[in-house]
Design an enzyme around this catalytic site. Structure first.
Site, PDB file in Angstrom:
ATOM      1  N   LYS A 277     -12.954   7.525  -4.722  1.00 53.48           N
ATOM      2  CA  LYS A 277     -12.683   7.085  -6.091  1.00 53.48           C
ATOM      3  C   LYS A 277     -13.992   6.565  -6.658  1.00 53.48           C
ATOM      4  CE  LYS A 277     -11.379   2.309  -5.390  1.00 53.48           C
ATOM      5  NZ  LYS A 277     -10.406   1.281  -5.655  1.00 53.48           N
TER       6      LYS A 277
ATOM      7  N   ASN B  99       0.823  -1.212   0.000  1.00 50.49           N
ATOM      8  CA  ASN B  99       0.000   0.000   0.000  1.00 50.49           C
ATOM      9  C   ASN B  99       0.857   1.262   0.000  1.00 50.49           C
ATOM     10  OD1 ASN B  99      -2.448  -1.177  -0.254  1.00 50.49           O
ATOM     11  ND2 ASN B  99      -3.170  -0.765   1.820  1.00 50.49           N
TER      12      ASN B  99
ATOM     13  N   CYS C 202      -7.736   2.895   3.304  1.00 44.22           N
ATOM     14  CA  CYS C 202      -6.513   2.088   3.461  1.00 44.22           C
ATOM     15  C   CYS C 202      -5.224   2.886   3.343  1.00 44.22           C
ATOM     16  CB  CYS C 202      -6.511   0.975   2.436  1.00 44.22           C
ATOM     17  SG  CYS C 202      -7.974  -0.035   2.576  1.00 44.22           S
TER      18      CYS C 202
HETATM   19  C1  UGA Z   1      -6.023  -0.044  -1.902  1.00 46.64           C
HETATM   20  C2  UGA Z   1      -5.097  -1.042  -2.611  1.00 46.64           C
HETATM   21  O1  UGA Z   1      -5.036  -0.736  -4.009  1.00 46.64           O
HETATM   22  C3  UGA Z   1      -5.600  -2.472  -2.434  1.00 46.64           C
HETATM   23  O2  UGA Z   1      -4.672  -3.386  -3.027  1.00 46.64           O
HETATM   24  C4  UGA Z   1      -5.717  -2.767  -0.940  1.00 46.64           C
HETATM   25  O3  UGA Z   1      -6.236  -4.070  -0.706  1.00 46.64           O
HETATM   26  C5  UGA Z   1      -6.643  -1.757  -0.293  1.00 46.64           C
HETATM   27  O4  UGA Z   1      -6.130  -0.427  -0.525  1.00 46.64           O
HETATM   28  C6  UGA Z   1      -6.699  -2.066   1.167  1.00 46.64           C
HETATM   29  O5  UGA Z   1      -5.652  -1.995   1.818  1.00 46.64           O
HETATM   30  O6  UGA Z   1      -7.744  -2.515   1.638  1.00 46.64           O
HETATM   31  P1  UGA Z   1      -8.390   1.067  -2.444  1.00 46.64           P
HETATM   32  O7  UGA Z   1      -8.154   1.903  -1.216  1.00 46.64           O
HETATM   33  O8  UGA Z   1      -9.702   0.429  -2.652  1.00 46.64           O
HETATM   34  O9  UGA Z   1      -7.289  -0.109  -2.533  1.00 46.64           O
HETATM   35  O10 UGA Z   1      -8.156   2.044  -3.677  1.00 46.64           O
HETATM   36  P2  UGA Z   1      -7.083   2.254  -4.830  1.00 46.64           P
HETATM   37  O11 UGA Z   1      -7.666   1.885  -6.121  1.00 46.64           O
HETATM   38  O12 UGA Z   1      -5.784   1.658  -4.484  1.00 46.64           O
HETATM   39  O13 UGA Z   1      -6.941   3.851  -4.786  1.00 46.64           O
HETATM   40  C7  UGA Z   1      -6.427   4.505  -3.636  1.00 46.64           C
HETATM   41  C8  UGA Z   1      -6.401   5.999  -3.856  1.00 46.64           C
HETATM   42  O14 UGA Z   1      -5.417   6.363  -4.824  1.00 46.64           O
HETATM   43  C9  UGA Z   1      -7.708   6.585  -4.381  1.00 46.64           C
HETATM   44  O15 UGA Z   1      -7.958   7.809  -3.745  1.00 46.64           O
HETATM   45  C10 UGA Z   1      -7.459   6.786  -5.855  1.00 46.64           C
HETATM   46  O16 UGA Z   1      -8.255   7.778  -6.437  1.00 46.64           O
HETATM   47  C11 UGA Z   1      -5.989   7.168  -5.843  1.00 46.64           C
HETATM   48  N1  UGA Z   1      -5.310   6.891  -7.128  1.00 46.64           N
HETATM   49  C12 UGA Z   1      -5.074   5.617  -7.520  1.00 46.64           C
HETATM   50  C13 UGA Z   1      -4.895   7.957  -7.911  1.00 46.64           C
HETATM   51  O17 UGA Z   1      -5.084   9.143  -7.573  1.00 46.64           O
HETATM   52  N2  UGA Z   1      -4.228   7.685  -9.076  1.00 46.64           N
HETATM   53  C14 UGA Z   1      -3.983   6.414  -9.495  1.00 46.64           C
HETATM   54  O18 UGA Z   1      -3.357   6.242 -10.573  1.00 46.64           O
HETATM   55  C15 UGA Z   1      -4.419   5.370  -8.699  1.00 46.64           C
END
Ligand code: UGA
Length: 447
Positions: free
Chosen positions: A324, A211, A263
């Site tokens: 998101k 993470n 997370c």
């Molecule tokens: C994250 C991890 O990706 C999972 O693998 C993990 O299991 C989970 O946390 C957890 O620990 O339970 P999640 O929090 O659902 O998953 O969301 P992500 O898709 O990872 O996005 C996290 C944040 O980063 C969001 O605010 C998203 O908008 C941002 N983000 C992500 C960006 O701004 N740019 C990107 O290219 C990717």
């Protein structure tokens, strides 16, 4: 196998539904009576695509039972998975393990010999070992083992992720327990999913390190996007140019308003505390936290600047509030940091989110919630996209430009081609790319 999962929260319920769909016999035990009543009526307490249907399927077939705490369900289990919350403690900002301890104290007297107790919850280094000691104290004669089995599901894509894991990580101390964990995931192992067998602490750290690394990737691309804005470079080209390097990879290079969710913020804070505890400073992790906090403030300023430096009395349409897309989760959503700044500066906020408005209305009491995008956009002086919902991609921009008092779109998710939007009559401001004004078409560099 017989699996009992403690906690029907996000992780517990998705794991329970997924494992029962694979053919295991699963009991998911929830002690919150309100949530339980909800679930027993077939309602999933959060929005996750596909979950409602899967829950109906596996509960109707009997593969999954959702119930209150049951000694028998614990006694019957080959594997008990602990999937309760591990929030940041309100008092000291440290990971609050009270729900883990409650779950352990509840199950320990009823476990059968040969049971494996696995931590699914994200827990700090050493917690799974402490769980073993706690069980031993309560039930000294019991022959059992503990395992650490972190989850990597993303909200909004949790079922896809469950069915298509990149890897499965299991930390164990004994071969017989490892064998049981292999049997649990036999379906994936057979189809070639890497099964990473490590010790307890290594497994716990994999979760935090994964993470933190992903959060760092997002914070990094956000700062490079800032440099693009100051220099006239284009972040889309930079992200593509670096992402094609197989050592870097194209994912998690979308700049945005800062990362949020239940997370990343919580886990990187916990990881930095572990660095302190073990006297092994994690300066990069700390920098990621600072960078992300600053990011959200900078995004509020960016919006005000795009509105001509003053938002007092202006109507701003806010599209997207959840942290998101494809989730109704508002935990640590960037909107919670950005919108208060706009409100303080005198903006009138009219917000729309396809799924998160009920939760958001409680958290953003100063903002009006609109019934749809069109209502939010009507007579607006500016529109801001905070969440990358697919439905925003289908907006009728020409119509939107006509409906707004001033056709200014500030897209903090870079959903569109600047040229395209300018051709539809919008003044388009995005992240790490030159602004575009409609006529005459002109690139405006910040440099
Ligand atoms: C994250 C991890 O990706 C999972 O693998 C993990 O299991 C989970 O946390 C957890 O620990 O339970 P999640 O929090 O659902 O998953 O969301 P992500 O898709 O990872 O996005 C996290 C944040 O980063 C969001 O605010 C998203 O908008 C941002 N983000 C992500 C960006 O701004 N740019 C990107 O290219 C990717």
């Amino acid at each position: 196998m017989k699996i009992t999962i403690i906690g029907a929260g996000y992780v517990g319920l998705v794991t329970a539904a997924g494992l029962s769909d694979l053919g295991h016999s699963v009991q998911c035990l929830e002690s919150n009576l309100e949530k339980l009543a909800h679930l027993q009526n077939g309602a999933v307490p959060f929005y996750e695509p596909g979950m409602q249907d899967l829950l109906a399927k596996v509960t109707q077939s009997g593969a999954l039972q959702v119930a209150g705490f049951s000694k028998q369900a614990v006694a019957d289990a080959d594997i008990v998975m602990i999937a309760v919350g591990t929030p940041t403690g309100a008092k000291d900002g440290k990971v609050d393990l009270q729900y883990i301890h409650q779950a352990v104290d509840q199950i320990a007297p009823h476990l059968s010999g040969g049971a494996v107790v696995a931590t699914k919850s994200t827990v700090p280094l050493g917690t799974t070992r402490q769980i073993a000691a706690r069980i031993k104290k309560i039930n000294p004669q019991l022959n059992f083992a503990v395992a650490s089995n972190p989850e990597f599901l993303r909200e909004g894509q949790a079922l896809y992720d469950f069915r298509n894991p990149d890897r499965i990580v299991v930390g164990c101390e004994t071969e017989w327990a490892r064998e049981k964990m292999r049997a649990l995931y036999a379906h994936f192992i057979k189809s070639g999913v890497p099964f990473v067998e490590v010790d307890l602490e290594t497994s716990e750290l994999v979760k935090y390190a994964a993470n933190a690394f992903l959060a760092a990737k997002v914070a990094f691309i956000n700062e490079i996007a800032d440099l693009c804005e100051s220099s006239g470079a284009d972040i889309a080209g930079v992200a593509r140019g670096i992402g094609l390097d197989s050592r870097i990879g194209p994912k998690f290079l979308n700049p945005g308003p800062g990362f949020g969710g239940s997370c990343f913020p919580k886990d990187i804070l916990a990881l930095s505390q572990m660095g302190e505890e073990y006297d092994s400073p994690l300066s990069i992790v700390e920098a990621v936290m600072e960078s992300n906090a600053a990011r959200k403030q900078n995004m509020a300023r960016k919006i005000i600047t795009a509105c001509g430096g003053d938002v007092k009395g202006k109507k701003i349409a806010v599209l997207g509030l959840a942290f998101k897309a494809e989730t109704d989760d508002m935990r640590d959503a960037p909107s919670l940091d950005i919108l208060p700044v706009l409100h303080q500066a005198g903006a009138k906020l009219h917000c729309y989110d396809p799924k998160a408005m009920a939760a958001a209305a409680q958290l953003l009491p100063f903002a009006a919630m609109a019934k749809d995008s069109a209502a939010a956009l009507q007579d607006a002086d500016a529109a801001v996209i905070l969440t990358e919902w697919a439905e925003f991609k289908d907006l009728d921009f020409a119509q939107m430009a006509r409906a707004m008092r001033s056709p200014l779109l500030i897209d903090l998710r870079n959903l569109f081609s600047p040229e395209d939007l300018a051709s539809k009559g919008l003044h388009y401001v995005s992240v790490g790319r030159p602004d575009m004004v409609p006529e005459p078409k002109k690139r405006i560099s910040h440099g």
